[in-house]
Motif scaffolding. Structure first.
Motif, short mmCIF file in Angstrom:
data_model
loop_
_atom_site.label_atom_id
_atom_site.label_comp_id
_atom_site.label_asym_id
_atom_site.label_seq_id
_atom_site.Cartn_x
_atom_site.Cartn_y
_atom_site.Cartn_z
N ILE A 112 -13.07 -6.08 -11.46
CA ILE A 112 -13.27 -7.32 -10.72
C ILE A 112 -14.74 -7.74 -10.72
O ILE A 112 -15.07 -8.87 -11.08
CB ILE A 112 -12.67 -7.24 -9.29
CG1 ILE A 112 -12.82 -8.55 -8.54
CG2 ILE A 112 -13.23 -6.06 -8.50
CD1 ILE A 112 -11.89 -8.72 -7.37
N SER A 126 -16.26 1.69 -3.91
CA SER A 126 -17.62 1.46 -4.43
C SER A 126 -18.38 0.48 -3.55
O SER A 126 -19.56 0.67 -3.26
CB SER A 126 -17.57 0.87 -5.84
OG SER A 126 -16.91 1.73 -6.73
N PHE A 152 -28.27 -9.23 -8.19
CA PHE A 152 -27.39 -8.78 -9.27
C PHE A 152 -27.72 -9.59 -10.52
O PHE A 152 -28.18 -10.73 -10.42
CB PHE A 152 -25.91 -9.04 -8.92
CG PHE A 152 -25.25 -7.95 -8.11
CD1 PHE A 152 -25.66 -6.64 -8.17
CD2 PHE A 152 -24.16 -8.26 -7.30
CE1 PHE A 152 -25.02 -5.63 -7.43
CE2 PHE A 152 -23.52 -7.27 -6.55
CZ PHE A 152 -23.96 -5.96 -6.62
C1 OVM Z 1 -16.85 -2.60 -7.91
C2 OVM Z 1 -18.09 -2.98 -7.15
C3 OVM Z 1 -19.15 -2.11 -7.10
C4 OVM Z 1 -20.31 -2.44 -6.42
C5 OVM Z 1 -20.41 -3.65 -5.80
C6 OVM Z 1 -19.36 -4.51 -5.85
C7 OVM Z 1 -20.57 -6.06 -4.49
C8 OVM Z 1 -18.20 -4.16 -6.52
O1 OVM Z 1 -16.76 -1.47 -8.31
O2 OVM Z 1 -15.98 -3.43 -8.10
O3 OVM Z 1 -19.44 -5.72 -5.23
#
Ligand code: OVM
Length: 401
Positions: A88, A239, A290
């Motif tokens: 995702i 996560s 990000f």
């Molecule tokens: C994920 C994931 C990991 C870190 C942050 C995040 C802020 C998603 O593994 O999908 O969203």
């Protein structure tokens, strides 16, 4: 004869991933915003955006700025990711559309409604324990303790091994930084240590019935996703679901400790809790930045970027851009902050935002009702993380109303 001036893109030699600027980024944020809509980070050969209007536009244009190449330094189109990519966060449509629909349903406000009561009971009990002690660490005893009490139960995780959740989340966010840095290297060690436990919890038979994890698997039964995809979506919950809310709540408490008049306002009117959390997210954004990756040549302002180039979106800088906000460096819980980008924007806007807001709202409401003052009682200690802004310690004294 005239000479054409080739000014080139604005360049910064600052390293946003050095310890000093992780700990104190705001002067750098202002510098990056003032340099222009897009700045070249010379040290890394990547682009950066720090103005609200440009960060917002980038996040809303997934066709130009994709996520499938990863949201950290590495380009998954050309380099091997450190773990199987998130289905995702690190995905584009049409895959993203399908997985997002599953987590949107699982984390919708109607799905979360049944959790509020359990959250409220636990928050009220936690606050009484805090008041009995008087002197507490707001990070350890509040911002960490509350999400750890409610989130793993909400997901339906087994009791054993929950101490692995926080190091995993911390590692996932550090893994977005430069691969030769110390934080990335320690993230790889942490992930190797706790990763197997995390993956084992993502299996259907490890998840308690009725929880968010089990609910992801109902989309396997309906044929929307397969079981391997479900496991990776549960991994996304694990996560992104804990460290973010810990730091978001911690940052909110840090804001109130430093702005006692704002706490007085919340204490007088606990119904402001939800709005207060949103302003805290703007003022001290838990996710600093990000990356996206360009899918084509694209021109922003005077700068032309090539395809497959990394662009860093500074959420924290956008959220304090004076071009967007009046007095951005003032913490004001009555302010309207609906366009803050702490949760991102566009198709990747945080799918867990409703859960994060529920946790924060319930805890801040319970605190506001019972706690008259929350005052500093020692030096706060900052978290060192490539993508998370927050604290590990915030000593305070609390007094009852
Ligand atoms: C994920 C994931 C990991 C870190 C942050 C995040 C802020 C998603 O593994 O999908 O969203």
């Amino acid at each position: 004869m005239t000479t054409a001036t080739h000014t080139g893109p604005p360049v910064s030699h600052l390293d946003p991933f050095c310890d000093e600027l992780i700990l104190e980024p705001y002067a750098m944020h202002a510098e990056l915003r003032d340099l222009g809509p897009v700045v070249r980070l010379e040290k890394y050969g990547v682009w950066a955006m720090a103005r609200h209007v440009d960060v917002y536009a980038m996040l809303n244009d997934w066709e130009t700025y994709c996520s499938s190449a990863g949201v950290g330094f590495g380009n998954f189109h050309t380099e091997k990711p450190w773990r199987p990519p998130s289905l995702i966060l690190e995905a584009d449509p049409p895959l993203h559309t399908r997985t997002r629909a599953v987590l949107s349903r699982v984390l919708s406000s109607s799905a979360l409604r049944r959790m509020r009561e359990m959250f409220e009971t636990r928050a009220a009990a936690l606050v009484e324990r805090l008041l009995e002690r008087g002197r507490i660490d707001a990070m350890v005893d509040c911002a960490n303790a509350f999400p750890l009490e409610v989130f793993p139960d909400a997901v339906g995780l087994t009791k054993n091994g929950r101490e692995n959740l926080a190091p995993y989340g911390n590692a996932v966010f550090n893994a977005d930084g430069p691969p030769d840095g110390a934080l990335f290297q320690s993230a790889m060690k942490d992930a190797a240590r706790v990763g197997p436990w995390i993956l084992a919890q993502c299996r259907r038979d490890a998840l308690a019935p009725g929880g968010l994890g089990a609910d992801v698997y109902t989309s396997v039964d309906s044929g929307e996703i397969d079981a391997d995809e479900a496991a990776l979506l549960v991994r996304s919950l694990l996560s992104a679901g804990l460290d973010t809310t810990v730091q978001g709540i911690g940052n909110a408490l840090y804001c109130f400790v430093n702005h006692p008049a704002q706490w007085a306002l919340l204490h007088a009117n606990p119904a402001l809790a939800r709005a207060a959390f949103e302003e805290a997210l703007r003022y001290e954004s838990p996710v600093t930045a990000f990356f996206r990756t360009t899918t084509r040549e694209v021109t922003v302002g005077d700068v032309t970027m090539g395809p497959e180039e990394k662009v860093l979106a500074f959420f924290g800088a956008a959220n304090r851009d004076p071009r967007m906000w009046n007095d951005p460096d003032v913490f004001d819980i009555t302010r309207k902050v609906s366009k803050n980008v702490a949760f991102g924007a566009g198709i990747h806007f945080c799918v867990g935002a409703m859960l994060a807001r529920l946790e924060a709202e319930v805890l801040l409401t319970a605190m506001a009702r019972r706690i008259k003052t929350i005052e500093p009682a020692g030096e706060p200690v900052r978290l060192l993380n490539n993508a998370l802004r927050g604290l590990t310690s915030l000593p305070v004294t609390v007094t009852a109303s």
